[in-house]
Design an enzyme around this catalytic site. Structure first.
Site, PDB file in Angstrom:
ATOM      1  N   CYS A  89       0.844  -1.198   0.000  1.00 31.37           N
ATOM      2  CA  CYS A  89       0.000   0.000   0.000  1.00 31.37           C
ATOM      3  C   CYS A  89       0.883   1.253   0.000  1.00 31.37           C
ATOM      4  O   CYS A  89       1.531   1.547  -0.981  1.00 31.37           O
ATOM      5  CB  CYS A  89      -0.966  -0.036   1.184  1.00 31.37           C
ATOM      6  SG  CYS A  89      -2.391   1.065   0.984  1.00 31.37           S
ATOM      7  N   HIS A 196      -3.439  -5.791   1.044  1.00 35.82           N
ATOM      8  CA  HIS A 196      -2.760  -6.039   2.324  1.00 35.82           C
ATOM      9  C   HIS A 196      -2.761  -7.525   2.689  1.00 35.82           C
ATOM     10  O   HIS A 196      -3.711  -8.003   3.323  1.00 35.82           O
ATOM     11  CB  HIS A 196      -3.476  -5.274   3.441  1.00 35.82           C
ATOM     12  CG  HIS A 196      -3.290  -3.796   3.410  1.00 35.82           C
ATOM     13  ND1 HIS A 196      -2.315  -3.146   4.134  1.00 35.82           N
ATOM     14  CD2 HIS A 196      -3.971  -2.827   2.742  1.00 35.82           C
ATOM     15  CE1 HIS A 196      -2.402  -1.835   3.926  1.00 35.82           C
ATOM     16  NE2 HIS A 196      -3.393  -1.624   3.085  1.00 35.82           N
ATOM     17  N   GLU A 198      -1.099  -8.943   4.999  1.00 39.18           N
ATOM     18  CA  GLU A 198      -1.012  -9.089   6.456  1.00 39.18           C
ATOM     19  C   GLU A 198      -2.380  -9.048   7.124  1.00 39.18           C
ATOM     20  O   GLU A 198      -2.529  -9.442   8.289  1.00 39.18           O
ATOM     21  CB  GLU A 198      -0.097  -8.006   7.053  1.00 39.18           C
ATOM     22  CG  GLU A 198      -0.681  -6.616   7.176  1.00 39.18           C
ATOM     23  CD  GLU A 198      -0.651  -5.805   5.892  1.00 39.18           C
ATOM     24  OE1 GLU A 198      -0.975  -4.601   5.933  1.00 39.18           O
ATOM     25  OE2 GLU A 198      -0.296  -6.375   4.832  1.00 39.18           O
TER      26      GLU A 198
END
Length: 220
Positions: A89, A196, A198
């Protein structure tokens, strides 16, 4: 493999990334302050991560100020020596501003912040992965020559698609050119992506597709 996560003023996904790497992937993680410079504890087999957020408040342009931080000068040297670097990002934006990756990230086509699950796919992988996005300036853009080179050299990591892997502008969450969600450099050691991983790495999150992203990038 050891990971270092750079923390800038305005980073807000650094702890998410730390948690995913430490607890979901059992990796050693060191947090790196943006004003520091020392990366001597890392070898080129390790990886430096630039996390998501709003570094320096996204003033001027997303990532434009972070690109000049002391730690980023070391990260650029680390990457140029073959060390692995991942930008997610805002981290992807910083990598483009640092010229470690080609192209730019422009405001979303709909001129609105987008925060939802997206599906991405790699042509060689052949499986659609559900990975969240959260950005206002995620529309990847580059000139035709650069785009053609990225495609020809298999440097396009992921494209936006539907849950079945169909790549179509209908499933492009931000208007990115050629549905591009992530790319790598010609050396294959610098990776940038808007979604993302994660945030999709644990059963408690209801989604572990993010772990597939790390495996695909060879960061497992």
């Amino acid at each position: 493999m050891k990971f270092g996560i750079v923390v800038f003023p305005g980073s807000n996904c650094d702890r998410d990334m730390q948690d995913a790497l430490q607890h979901d992937m059992n990796k050693e993680v060191l947090m790196l302050w943006h004003k520091d410079k020392d990366l001597s504890m890392f070898s080129t087999d390790d990886c430096i991560v630039l996390p998501g957020g709003f570094s320096y408040g996204d003033y001027l342009r997303c990532g434009a100020i972070a690109r000049f931080s002391p730690m980023m000068q070391s990260v650029i040297d680390f990457a140029n020596k073959g060390g692995k670097v991942l930008g997610v990002c805002n981290g992807f934006q910083i990598l483009c501003e640092s010229h470690l990756l080609p192209g730019v990230l422009l405001p979303n086509a709909q001129q609105k912040f987008v925060c939802k699950n997206s599906f991405i796919i790699n042509d060689q992988q052949g499986k659609a992965l559900k990975i969240p996005v959260a950005h206002g300036d995620g529309r990847y853009f580059a000139g035709e020559q650069v785009l053609n080179e990225l495609e020809a050299n298999n440097q396009v990591l992921f494209k936006y698609c539907d849950e079945n892997g169909k790549i179509d502008p209908l499933y492009n969450v931000n208007g990115a050119i050629r549905n591009i969600a992530g790319i790598k450099n010609s050396g294959g050691n610098v990776f940038g992506m808007m979604p993302h991983p994660e945030r999709a790495s644990n059963d408690q999150l209801g989604n572990k597709d993010g772990l597939e992203v790390f495996r695909f990038l060879g960061l497992n």
